[in-house]
Enzyme design. Structure first.
Site, mmCIF file in Angstrom:
data_model
loop_
_atom_site.group_PDB
_atom_site.id
_atom_site.type_symbol
_atom_site.label_atom_id
_atom_site.label_comp_id
_atom_site.label_asym_id
_atom_site.label_seq_id
_atom_site.Cartn_x
_atom_site.Cartn_y
_atom_site.Cartn_z
ATOM 1 N N GLU A 1 37.742 38.868 32.206
ATOM 2 C CA GLU A 1 37.343 37.681 32.960
ATOM 3 C C GLU A 1 35.865 37.809 33.312
ATOM 4 O OE1 GLU A 1 40.067 36.562 36.122
ATOM 5 O OE2 GLU A 1 41.394 35.624 34.628
ATOM 6 N N LYS B 1 45.885 42.529 37.954
ATOM 7 C CA LYS B 1 44.431 42.542 38.090
ATOM 8 C C LYS B 1 43.891 43.726 38.895
ATOM 9 C CE LYS B 1 43.934 37.557 37.637
ATOM 10 N NZ LYS B 1 42.736 37.395 36.798
ATOM 11 N N ARG C 1 47.582 39.792 31.133
ATOM 12 C CA ARG C 1 48.203 38.467 31.210
ATOM 13 C C ARG C 1 49.724 38.498 31.242
ATOM 14 N NH1 ARG C 1 44.018 35.948 33.265
ATOM 15 N NH2 ARG C 1 42.204 35.925 31.884
ATOM 16 N N ASP D 1 38.430 37.337 45.120
ATOM 17 C CA ASP D 1 38.124 36.705 43.834
ATOM 18 C C ASP D 1 38.530 35.235 43.903
ATOM 19 O OD1 ASP D 1 37.274 36.435 41.257
ATOM 20 O OD2 ASP D 1 39.094 37.264 40.358
ATOM 21 N N GLN E 1 50.597 39.534 34.764
ATOM 22 C CA GLN E 1 50.199 38.434 35.660
ATOM 23 C C GLN E 1 51.173 37.259 35.584
ATOM 24 O OE1 GLN E 1 46.390 36.752 34.590
ATOM 25 N NE2 GLN E 1 46.431 35.229 36.231
ATOM 26 N N ASP F 1 36.688 40.902 35.823
ATOM 27 C CA ASP F 1 37.994 41.011 36.482
ATOM 28 C C ASP F 1 39.057 41.190 35.387
ATOM 29 O OD1 ASP F 1 40.144 40.809 38.255
ATOM 30 O OD2 ASP F 1 40.161 38.624 38.145
ATOM 31 N N GLU G 1 41.691 31.992 26.943
ATOM 32 C CA GLU G 1 41.157 30.662 26.651
ATOM 33 C C GLU G 1 40.529 30.608 25.254
ATOM 34 O OE1 GLU G 1 39.101 28.866 30.386
ATOM 35 O OE2 GLU G 1 39.106 31.046 30.597
ATOM 36 N N HIS H 1 37.975 26.520 33.642
ATOM 37 C CA HIS H 1 38.901 27.655 33.575
ATOM 38 C C HIS H 1 40.227 27.327 34.268
ATOM 39 C CE1 HIS H 1 40.443 31.735 33.610
ATOM 40 N NE2 HIS H 1 40.614 31.650 34.912
ATOM 41 N N GLU I 1 32.725 36.936 35.195
ATOM 42 C CA GLU I 1 32.480 36.329 36.504
ATOM 43 C C GLU I 1 31.123 36.793 37.046
ATOM 44 O OE1 GLU I 1 35.760 36.585 39.207
ATOM 45 O OE2 GLU I 1 37.269 36.579 37.615
ATOM 46 N N THR J 1 38.259 46.617 38.193
ATOM 47 C CA THR J 1 37.294 45.517 38.194
ATOM 48 C C THR J 1 35.923 46.142 37.985
ATOM 49 O OG1 THR J 1 38.653 44.340 39.817
ATOM 50 C CG2 THR J 1 36.389 43.552 39.512
HETATM 51 CA CA CA Z 1 39.374 36.476 38.249
#
Ligand code: CA
Length: 439
Positions: free
Chosen positions: A206, A260, A244, A133, A247, A240, A375, A140, A208, A264
């Site tokens: 996430e 993570k 948080r 990834d 993480q 993904d 975000e 971002h 992606e 996925t």
């Molecule tokens: Ca990611």
């Protein structure tokens, strides 16, 4: 051999395809579905799937490739065969599905060769040996830098020189529709306080786009950037999922780990580079100029429109449709797929057929164009208010997230990626309880 005729907007299939379908004859994405107790390779057309196992059995591709490539339960043998085979196969499938084209499929009977997409279960279409990834959106990376390291320069010094990435966990890649269990782990705490163990309170999305590799390289033999096209089969949507609080505590100094690796989600259809050819575009200017091994001399960005939809349990119970909470585009990614693959193999590391490389969260600069809740809500400080009056900082149990992607450009036929959905289930209570009891 370009295969450009397969994306001609004038082409029509003899299979009925709605104008807003993700899967007109110009697309022809590959997936793996379950039929008669077996996993089979299929190609999406309108609301149908063309069964390649049966089509190969009928001999429609005997002059294109070995039947074994099309009768495997995963795409890996076909991915290993390489671009010349992919192009021949695409041209033949296009001819078989085209109005006024090769009539053998049409005459062969719909019952045998087609099934409805809504009547079958999809699978992860390839065996994923390795999953990487990246972190290739400058918006971002800048936003996360500000949130995770508020008192420092948001972009670290290496970011504009190389596509930053980490190795993810291929065994927890799941297909669209798979339920997502809220992970538990060590959660961060205010300064000087001890962490706690428990269900993540800051579960996030996430958004992606990933690419799936073809033949790949031998150990110690990097893929030159000019050769990357031979090794990239197609693109799909990736979520993904990220915890948080786990993480933020664990990521230094070696990067993401358990925050993570619990799940996925990918969309079930791989849209090939040939289908995406009309939607290639120039990416952003890279400054400083990349080192020679990362320099490209052709456009490697793709104009893919993207959206995140959210439906809470309450919305579902009240019959309220999913709400779009973010809209963005893949076109603005700083590092492109060719640079990502060239960089990932620059040290001689091996890429094999079916490996997955995800882009990193895709965020724009305007409001509502970010690919993650951290975000969109600025670390939970500005909750999103939904149409039914609920608000969200991060995901709650029962929330269903749907990623969508599509390409539209004047003079082309619209194509899409389908979707990548996942509903959040409560954390695994038994495991947490048994750990609590031993204290
Ligand atoms: Ca990611």
């Amino acid at each position: 051999m370009s295969g450009a005729e397969t994306t001609d907007p004038q082409l029509e299939s003899w299979i009925a395809v709605a104008a807003d379908s993700d899967f007109p004859i110009q697309n022809l994405p590959y997936g793996v579905f379950e039929r008669r107790g077996t996993a089979r390779i299929g190609v999406a057309i309108g609301t149908q799937i063309l069964d390649l196992f049966e089509s190969a059995e009928a001999g429609f591709f005997d002059d294109v490739c070995e039947r074994e490539l099309l009768q495997a339960p995963v795409l890996n043998p076909l991915l290993a065969a390489g671009r010349s085979t992919w192009l021949l196969l695409r041209k033949r499938i296009s001819a078989l599905l085209r109005a006024g084209g090769d009539g053998r499929l049409r005459e062969g009977g719909a019952e045998r060769f087609f099934c409805r997409q809504d009547a079958v279960a999809m699978r992860v279409p390839m065996e994923v040996g390795d999953y990487v990834d990246f972190y290739s959106s400058i918006e971002h990376a800048t936003n996360l830098g500000k949130l995770f390291r508020p008192n420092a320069e948001p972009l670290l010094p290496n970011w504009r020189w190389l596509p930053v990435g980490y190795h993810g966990r291929s065994s927890t890649i799941v297909v669209d529709g798979t339920a997502i269990r809220r992970p538990s782990g060590q959660r961060n705490a205010p300064a000087d306080a001890a962490p706690s163990f428990g269900a993540s309170r800051r579960l996030d999305i996430e958004l992606e786009v990933g690419f799936v590799t073809g033949p790949g390289n031998g150990l110690g033999e990097p893929i030159a950037i000019g050769d990357t096209r031979e090794h990239i089969f197609g693109l799909l949507l990736v979520n993904d999922w990220s915890a948080r609080d786990i993480q933020a505590w664990e990521y230094q100094p070696l990067g993401p780990f358990l925050g993570k690796s619990f799940a996925t989600t990918i969309s079930p259809w791989i849209v090939t580079l040939e289908a995406l050819e009309p939607f290639r575009s120039q990416g952003p200017t890279q400054e400083p100029s990349p080192l020679p091994y990362l320099r490209v001399d052709e456009p490697w960005a793709y104009a893919i429109s993207l959206a995140i939809d959210l439906q809470t349990r309450q919305m579902e119970e009240r019959g309220i449709a999913p709400e779009t909470i973010s809209q963005t585009t893949f076109a603005g990614m700083y590092w492109n797929v060719a640079q990502q693959l060239a960089h990932a193999t620059a040290n001689g590391a091996v890429t094999r057929p079916g490996d997955l490389f995800a882009s990193g969260t895709i965020s724009g600069s305007g409001p509502g164009s970010q690919g993650s809740l951290i975000e969109l809500t600025w670390n939970g400080e500005r909750p999103i208010t939904l149409t039914d009056g609920e608000s969200r900082r991060f995901l709650e149990d029962g929330d269903e997230v749907t990623l969508r992607g599509w390409c539209e450009r004047s003079g082309t036929r619209r194509i899409g990626f389908g979707c990548a959905r996942g509903r959040i289930e409560p954390a695994y209570a038994v495991a947490a309880a048994s750990i609590q009891e031993r204290k």
